[in-house]
Design a protein around this motif. Structure first.
Motif, mmCIF file in Angstrom:
data_model
loop_
_atom_site.group_PDB
_atom_site.id
_atom_site.type_symbol
_atom_site.label_atom_id
_atom_site.label_comp_id
_atom_site.label_asym_id
_atom_site.label_seq_id
_atom_site.Cartn_x
_atom_site.Cartn_y
_atom_site.Cartn_z
ATOM 1 N N ALA A 196 -10.352 38.806 37.448
ATOM 2 C CA ALA A 196 -8.996 38.264 37.320
ATOM 3 C C ALA A 196 -8.440 37.916 38.690
ATOM 4 C CB ALA A 196 -8.098 39.251 36.597
ATOM 5 N N GLU A 197 -8.693 38.772 39.682
ATOM 6 C CA GLU A 197 -8.222 38.498 41.037
ATOM 7 C C GLU A 197 -8.906 37.255 41.605
ATOM 8 O OE1 GLU A 197 -8.888 42.119 43.203
ATOM 9 O OE2 GLU A 197 -6.961 42.978 42.582
ATOM 10 N N THR A 198 -10.212 37.122 41.348
ATOM 11 C CA THR A 198 -10.940 35.934 41.806
ATOM 12 C C THR A 198 -10.385 34.687 41.136
ATOM 13 O OG1 THR A 198 -12.924 37.285 42.109
ATOM 14 C CG2 THR A 198 -13.231 34.912 42.010
ATOM 15 N N SER A 199 -10.122 34.775 39.835
ATOM 16 C CA SER A 199 -9.544 33.645 39.095
ATOM 17 C C SER A 199 -8.160 33.305 39.641
ATOM 18 C CB SER A 199 -9.440 33.960 37.610
ATOM 19 O OG SER A 199 -10.705 34.008 37.026
ATOM 20 N N LEU A 200 -7.363 34.364 39.929
ATOM 21 C CA LEU A 200 -6.015 34.166 40.455
ATOM 22 C C LEU A 200 -6.067 33.487 41.824
ATOM 23 C CD1 LEU A 200 -2.962 34.600 40.181
ATOM 24 C CD2 LEU A 200 -3.288 36.870 41.187
ATOM 25 N N MET A 201 -6.992 33.930 42.659
ATOM 26 C CA MET A 201 -7.134 33.318 43.989
ATOM 27 C C MET A 201 -7.575 31.860 43.865
ATOM 28 S SD MET A 201 -8.591 36.605 46.171
ATOM 29 C CE MET A 201 -9.558 35.616 47.230
ATOM 30 N N ALA A 202 -8.502 31.616 42.945
ATOM 31 C CA ALA A 202 -8.954 30.236 42.726
ATOM 32 C C ALA A 202 -7.807 29.393 42.190
ATOM 33 C CB ALA A 202 -10.140 30.222 41.770
ATOM 34 N N GLN A 203 -7.023 29.948 41.280
ATOM 35 C CA GLN A 203 -5.887 29.216 40.702
ATOM 36 C C GLN A 203 -4.839 28.945 41.776
ATOM 37 O OE1 GLN A 203 -3.910 31.235 37.493
ATOM 38 N NE2 GLN A 203 -3.134 29.317 36.648
ATOM 39 N N ARG A 204 -4.579 29.956 42.625
ATOM 40 C CA ARG A 204 -3.617 29.763 43.715
ATOM 41 C C ARG A 204 -4.108 28.661 44.662
ATOM 42 N NH1 ARG A 204 -2.128 36.022 45.158
ATOM 43 N NH2 ARG A 204 -0.630 36.315 43.471
ATOM 44 N N SER A 205 -5.393 28.664 44.938
ATOM 45 C CA SER A 205 -5.960 27.646 45.818
ATOM 46 C C SER A 205 -5.804 26.262 45.199
ATOM 47 C CB SER A 205 -7.440 27.951 46.068
ATOM 48 O OG SER A 205 -8.031 26.916 46.821
ATOM 49 N N CYS A 206 -6.110 26.145 43.890
ATOM 50 C CA CYS A 206 -5.956 24.855 43.192
ATOM 51 C C CYS A 206 -4.497 24.441 43.144
ATOM 52 C CB CYS A 206 -6.516 24.947 41.770
ATOM 53 S SG CYS A 206 -8.303 24.941 41.705
ATOM 54 N N THR A 207 -3.627 25.424 42.876
ATOM 55 C CA THR A 207 -2.193 25.132 42.808
ATOM 56 C C THR A 207 -1.688 24.654 44.167
ATOM 57 O OG1 THR A 207 -1.896 26.800 41.079
ATOM 58 C CG2 THR A 207 0.075 26.110 42.250
ATOM 59 N N ALA A 208 -2.133 25.300 45.231
ATOM 60 C CA ALA A 208 -1.735 24.892 46.577
ATOM 61 C C ALA A 208 -2.223 23.480 46.869
ATOM 62 C CB ALA A 208 -2.276 25.872 47.614
ATOM 63 N N LYS A 209 -3.467 23.186 46.490
ATOM 64 C CA LYS A 209 -4.033 21.846 46.707
ATOM 65 C C LYS A 209 -3.261 20.805 45.906
ATOM 66 C CE LYS A 209 -7.120 18.719 47.866
ATOM 67 N NZ LYS A 209 -6.480 17.675 48.611
ATOM 68 N N VAL A 210 -2.962 21.121 44.667
ATOM 69 C CA VAL A 210 -2.210 20.197 43.812
ATOM 70 C C VAL A 210 -0.806 20.000 44.379
ATOM 71 C CG1 VAL A 210 -1.146 19.940 41.525
ATOM 72 C CG2 VAL A 210 -3.543 20.622 41.717
ATOM 73 N N SER A 211 -0.185 21.103 44.856
ATOM 74 C CA SER A 211 1.146 20.989 45.449
ATOM 75 C C SER A 211 1.114 20.075 46.670
ATOM 76 C CB SER A 211 1.677 22.364 45.848
ATOM 77 O OG SER A 211 1.926 23.131 44.693
ATOM 78 N N GLU A 212 0.098 20.218 47.509
ATOM 79 C CA GLU A 212 -0.052 19.345 48.671
ATOM 80 C C GLU A 212 -0.237 17.895 48.236
ATOM 81 O OE1 GLU A 212 -3.249 20.745 51.126
ATOM 82 O OE2 GLU A 212 -2.320 22.716 51.404
ATOM 83 N N ASP A 213 -1.063 17.691 47.204
ATOM 84 C CA ASP A 213 -1.291 16.331 46.693
ATOM 85 C C ASP A 213 -0.003 15.733 46.132
ATOM 86 O OD1 ASP A 213 -3.918 16.611 47.426
ATOM 87 O OD2 ASP A 213 -4.697 16.928 45.384
ATOM 88 N N VAL A 214 0.780 16.562 45.417
ATOM 89 C CA VAL A 214 2.050 16.078 44.854
ATOM 90 C C VAL A 214 3.012 15.722 45.984
ATOM 91 C CG1 VAL A 214 4.105 16.785 43.562
ATOM 92 C CG2 VAL A 214 1.836 17.238 42.631
ATOM 93 N N LEU A 215 3.094 16.593 47.005
ATOM 94 C CA LEU A 215 3.965 16.295 48.146
ATOM 95 C C LEU A 215 3.541 15.009 48.850
ATOM 96 C CD1 LEU A 215 4.520 19.844 49.703
ATOM 97 C CD2 LEU A 215 6.205 18.432 48.513
ATOM 98 N N GLU A 216 2.241 14.818 49.019
ATOM 99 C CA GLU A 216 1.730 13.592 49.641
ATOM 100 C C GLU A 216 2.066 12.374 48.780
ATOM 101 O OE1 GLU A 216 -0.194 11.063 52.364
ATOM 102 O OE2 GLU A 216 0.565 13.092 52.570
ATOM 103 N N ALA A 217 1.903 12.507 47.472
ATOM 104 C CA ALA A 217 2.223 11.405 46.556
ATOM 105 C C ALA A 217 3.720 11.094 46.597
ATOM 106 C CB ALA A 217 1.785 11.747 45.139
#
Length: 120
Positions: free
Chosen positions: A13-34
């Protein structure tokens, strides 16, 4: 053993959470760039629209000035033509007057010549 399963699940669950946080951070960066690109595009569109409006206003102004200039030139040409006609008429009248004066002078000289010939 149940504890190991729970620890494995927690780890997973922690690994999934870290992966999700990483994806969320990447998506947030992509949204900010867009969003940044969208804002920049919107700003460029507004600049283009303002430039287009200014250009259209300038074109309309130039057309209006061209119409005024053409009208003034036409009026000037008309006045020039009228002046040329008046000048020609005045010149023709002056020439006609000179011819009359010359003919009158010739007639007077002829009369004087005849008078002098009869006295002689």
């Amino acid at each position: 053993q149940a504890r190991d399963v729970i620890l494995a699940q927690v780890s997973q669950a922690e690994t999934s959470l870290m992966a999700q946080r990483s994806c969320t951070a990447k998506v947030s960066e992509d949204v900010l760039e867009a969003e940044r690109k969208l804002f920049e595009a919107d700003r460029n569109i507004n600049r283009f629209a303002e430039t287009l409006e200014d250009t259209m206003l300038a074109i309309a102004t130039i057309k209006e000035l061209d119409k005024e200039k053409a009208l003034k030139l036409s009026n000037m040409e008309e006045e020039t033509q009228k002046r040329k006609i008046a000048d020609k008429k005045a010149a023709d009248e002056a020439l006609e007057l000179q011819e009359k004066e010359l003919n009158a002078f010739k007639a007077k000289q002829a009369k004087i010549s005849r008078h002098l010939q009869t006295e002689a």
